[in-house]
Design an enzyme around this catalytic site. Structure first.
Site, PDB file in Angstrom:
ATOM      1  N   ASP A   1       0.828  -1.202   0.000  1.00 38.07           N
ATOM      2  CA  ASP A   1       0.000   0.000   0.000  1.00 38.07           C
ATOM      3  C   ASP A   1       0.866   1.257   0.000  1.00 38.07           C
ATOM      4  O   ASP A   1       2.074   1.210   0.295  1.00 38.07           O
ATOM      5  CB  ASP A   1      -0.910  -0.039   1.245  1.00 38.07           C
ATOM      6  N   ASP A  49     -10.787   1.847  -3.145  1.00 40.32           N
ATOM      7  CA  ASP A  49     -11.341   1.576  -1.813  1.00 40.32           C
ATOM      8  C   ASP A  49     -12.856   1.635  -1.841  1.00 40.32           C
ATOM      9  O   ASP A  49     -13.510   1.276  -0.861  1.00 40.32           O
ATOM     10  CB  ASP A  49     -10.827   2.610  -0.800  1.00 40.32           C
TER      11      ASP A  49
HETATM   12  C1  GLA Z   1      -5.724   1.874   2.197  1.00 38.04           C
HETATM   13  C2  GLA Z   1      -6.129   0.714   1.320  1.00 38.04           C
HETATM   14  C3  GLA Z   1      -7.175  -0.117   2.008  1.00 38.04           C
HETATM   15  C4  GLA Z   1      -6.645  -0.604   3.330  1.00 38.04           C
HETATM   16  C5  GLA Z   1      -6.205   0.576   4.169  1.00 38.04           C
HETATM   17  C6  GLA Z   1      -5.499   0.126   5.414  1.00 38.04           C
HETATM   18  O1  GLA Z   1      -6.745   2.807   2.312  1.00 38.04           O
HETATM   19  O2  GLA Z   1      -6.570   1.160   0.085  1.00 38.04           O
HETATM   20  O3  GLA Z   1      -7.544  -1.208   1.194  1.00 38.04           O
HETATM   21  O4  GLA Z   1      -5.589  -1.495   3.110  1.00 38.04           O
HETATM   22  O5  GLA Z   1      -5.312   1.413   3.470  1.00 38.04           O
HETATM   23  O6  GLA Z   1      -5.083   1.167   6.191  1.00 38.04           O
END
Ligand code: GLA
Length: 726
Positions: free
Chosen positions: A479, A549
């Site tokens: 990430d 997300d």
């Molecule tokens: C980001 C990612 C999510 C999740 C969060 C965790 O927003 O896109 O899928 O992994 O971080 O903090």
């Protein structure tokens, strides 16, 4: 097919199966872009049918032999300093303070295959017979600076790749201010500028606007390619559709500050520039040094956007993505993020895994919150040590227990970041990107590590590798949850500080290369607050990417549709999540959410223990169905039959060998409309296709010309049909 050179006319003709790209050298000096479009057999002479006409009003004459100006000519690699006043591809400052460059043609070479780009992601060949590469060298005789323009033509794909290498063969220091990777010219302005715009949770919406005189551009200044503008541009005739009309596509294989720009001049011709954003860029080349600019993929389609996308998909799926997961079946996964957020322990995770195993899911992914003392997003990034309060027996024990259930185990990391509240920051407060005396602006309460520094890159590689070595981990979600501010590094002297943004990108590429090659059996999925930095550069390291997300089924239709302009379904992470949806609060049926997620790289993002027995039965069927169709979705040719940007329905079709998957989605029910007609594409007209549930058989010509009819009777309803060719 391949690369032809006509020495008499000094013309290079690059031919893919259906396209031609033609360059010419005028008077042995000026490299011109003469044509890009549908394949032609020959190009006569440069001057016989010259594409530019017009009054030389206010244009200095720097091509006196023809009483012409480079300001009117379609320069293939335009440089700043003489008569061409349009945006240059190349701009440099020399030791005497001047900024004049005058590139002249020097030589060419045609080689079999394709060279690697040092330190950068790029498309590749597995065998030299797959492609040919043309390298053209231009030289600025006064300073000795050379550029090597590299063009690769693939035999089987209608794509041309372009990249540029600068060599300082002179005696002085050269400061590069702009080194774009591609310029081409279109000889009228009747095109639309088509790009993918977005933000967190609303990635890649398709935007179109007509070209006007002057400059039109998208870019990034965030040190990452960003959610906001994908490094992609299409120029399409205003009448172009999914199946008709001229479309030029440009996809930049780069993950940092990018620029896609079109400049229409007074003669109504369009210069198209793609490359590293010159804003905030400069690079010092000492004598003997080289600079490699990244690769741009160009494609031309005379039959609309669909064909453009299928070219990108094929090339990226087969010759950009690397490693064993390029060809191997990808696991169906379950991720605990939306199920638990930071609030989990081993027992909770194992309960989710057990249920997931019982429905046939292959991989359990533990998301954020397993390390340091991370119970919220305020702390611990950089401290990649398990939190024993949540997982008393460590990652190894959890991973082994998941393996014992018959599932693989995956883990989340965000290695480029550092929290101010972390042991790493307390030990190394200067490891973050910063400028002394300035604010260190947090985003999501975190700062970014300075990847231009070798010791920090080593720290990341060691930290991630030691966790991966410590336990049976089969998957990593990588990430990256912010953009960079207050750029500065102590690894560079003042006169090189503007190299930072590009050096950061080279740093992340190096880190990813080291880690992915040390763990060739681990499947890597990229992520950046969902689908920020979901670009072609990243696909070289990660075979798949978390698309957004936003997991709402309706929102996902647009996000996945827009993403598919460039990215193949095999790269698009798509999960079923709980209702009401956590991002938009909408409630949609499990089947609808399933049909949307099955159009990408399928998985779940919820606690299956909260579902009813009846829903669990549906989930079992979904997993079984996806495993049956995943080859078709992931390796098939995509036809976008109806667009969520244009109406109430969306329809996608995937054709792979003798099987077809068709999806149809309705957002809102309608009372008085009739049925909606969907005509399939890409079938064999003379063959018969049997729809596997009803057993009904249709001819290819029927499905493509008469088509099928769907009802829009229910909100958020969907259908998936599978056809078998007889
Ligand atoms: C980001 C990612 C999510 C999740 C969060 C965790 O927003 O896109 O899928 O992994 O971080 O903090």
């Amino acid at each position: 097919m391949g690369i032809l050179y006509c020495s008499k006319e000094n013309i290079f003709h690059l031919q893919t199966p259906n396209t031609s790209y033609v360059l010419g050298v005028l008077d042995g000096k000026h490299l011109l872009h003469l044509y890009y479009g549908k394949r032609i057999d020959e190009y006569t002479s440069i001057l016989d049918n010259f594409p530019i006409a017009g009054e030389l009003a206010f244009s200095p004459i720097d091509v006196p032999e023809h009483f012409m100006s480079t300001n009117m000519l379609p320069m293939e690699y335009p440089c700043y300093g003489s008569a061409d006043f349009r945006t240059p591809a190349f701009h440099a400052e020399y030791e005497d303070g001047s900024s004049v460059t005058c590139f002249e043609y020097e030589s060419y070479e045609i080689i079999k295959g394709k060279k690697k780009l040092e330190g950068l992601p790029a498309t590749y060949v597995e065998n030299d017979s797959e492609a040919e590469t043309l390298e053209i060298t231009l030289c600025d005789r006064l300073t000795g600076v050379k550029v090597v323009l590299s063009y690769t033509v693939f035999n089987q794909v209608d794509a041309i790749t372009k990249s540029v290498r600068v060599q300082n063969d002179g005696n002085g220091i050269v400061t590069l201010k702009s080194v774009l990777s591609s310029t081409i010219h279109l000889f009228d302005k009747n095109y639309e500028f088509v790009h993918l715009e977005g933000a967190w949770a609303k990635e890649r919406s398709i935007q179109k606007r007509p070209l006007l005189n002057g400059c039109m551009q998208i870019d990034s200044k965030r040190v990452t390619s960003s959610h906001h503008h994908s490094p992609f541009l299409a120029l399409a005739r205003p009448y172009a559709t999914e199946t008709q009309g001229d479309v030029y596509g440009f996809s930049f294989v780069y993950s940092g500050n990018h620029l896609e720009q079109v400049e229409v001049n007074e003669f109504d011709t369009a210069r198209v520039n793609v490359g590293i954003n010159p804003f905030g860029f400069s690079w010092q080349l000492t004598p003997g040094d080289k600079f490699q600019a990244p690769e741009v993929i160009l494609t031309y389609s005379d039959c609309g956007f669909g064909n453009m996308s299928r070219t990108f998909h094929k090339l990226y799926r087969t010759r950009l993505v690397r490693g064993k997961y390029r060809d191997e079946k990808r696991p169906v996964l379950i991720n605990n993020w939306e199920a638990t957020y930071f609030n989990f322990n081993e027992e909770k995770i194992l309960k989710i895994a057990e249920k997931a195993q019982s429905v046939g899911i292959d991989l359990m992914v533990l998301d954020d919150g397993w390390f340091g003392k991370r119970n919220d997003d305020n702390c611990s990034l950089g401290d990649w040590v398990v939190d024993k309060n949540k997982l008393p027996d460590g990652i190894e024990s959890l991973a082994t227990k998941v393996n014992d259930l018959g599932m693989k185990f995956g883990l989340w990391f965000e290695p480029e970041m550092i929290s101010e509240d972390s042991d790493l920051y307390r030990a190394h407060p200067d490891w973050c990107i910063h400028v002394e005396g300035r604010n260190r602006t947090p985003a999501r309460q975190q700062l970014m590590l300075d990847l231009t520094r070798e010791e920090i890159r080593d720290y990341i590689v060691d930290a991630v590798c030691s966790v991966l070595k410590s336990a049976p981990i089969s998957y990593v979600k990588w990430d990256m949850n912010r953009n960079a501010t207050e750029l500065g590094t102590k690894s560079l002297p003042p006169q090189r500080q503007q190299e930072f943004a590009h050096r950061y990108v080279l740093g992340i590429y190096e880190v990813m290369e080291r880690i992915t090659s040390a763990f060739p059996d681990v499947l890597f999925e990229g992520c950046s607050g969902g689908g920020g930095r979901f670009d072609a550069g990243m696909l070289y390291y990660y075979p798949q990417y978390w698309t957004s997300d936003n997991t709402d089924g309706v929102e996902r239709l647009s996000i996945q549709h827009g993403t598919s302009m460039v990215m193949p379904a095999s790269t698009m992470g798509a999960h079923i999540s709980a209702i009401p949806n956590h991002q938009v609060g909408r409630t949609t049926p499990l089947t609808f959410r399933g049909h949307v997620a099955m159009a990408g790289q399928f998985g779940y993002e919820l606690d299956l223990n909260t579902l009813s027995d009846e829903e669990i039965e549906i989930v079992k069927e979904q997993v079984k169905l996806y495993k049956d169709i995943r080859d078709i979705v992931q390796r098939g040719e995509l036809y976008r039959l109806a667009s969520p940007f244009e109406g109430n329905n969306t329809s996608w079709e995937y054709v792979h060998e003798d099987r077809v998957v068709l999806t149809y989605y309705t957002i809102r029910a309608r009372s008085t409309t009739g049925k909606t007609n969907v005509k399939l594409c890409g079938l064999d007209e003379t063959a018969k296709y049997t729809e596997t549930t009803s057993g009904k058989t249709y001819s290819g010509s029927y499905l493509m010309n008469v088509g099928l009819y769907f009802e829009d009777k229910k909100d958020y309803s969907s259908t998936m049909l599978i056809f078998q060719k007889q």
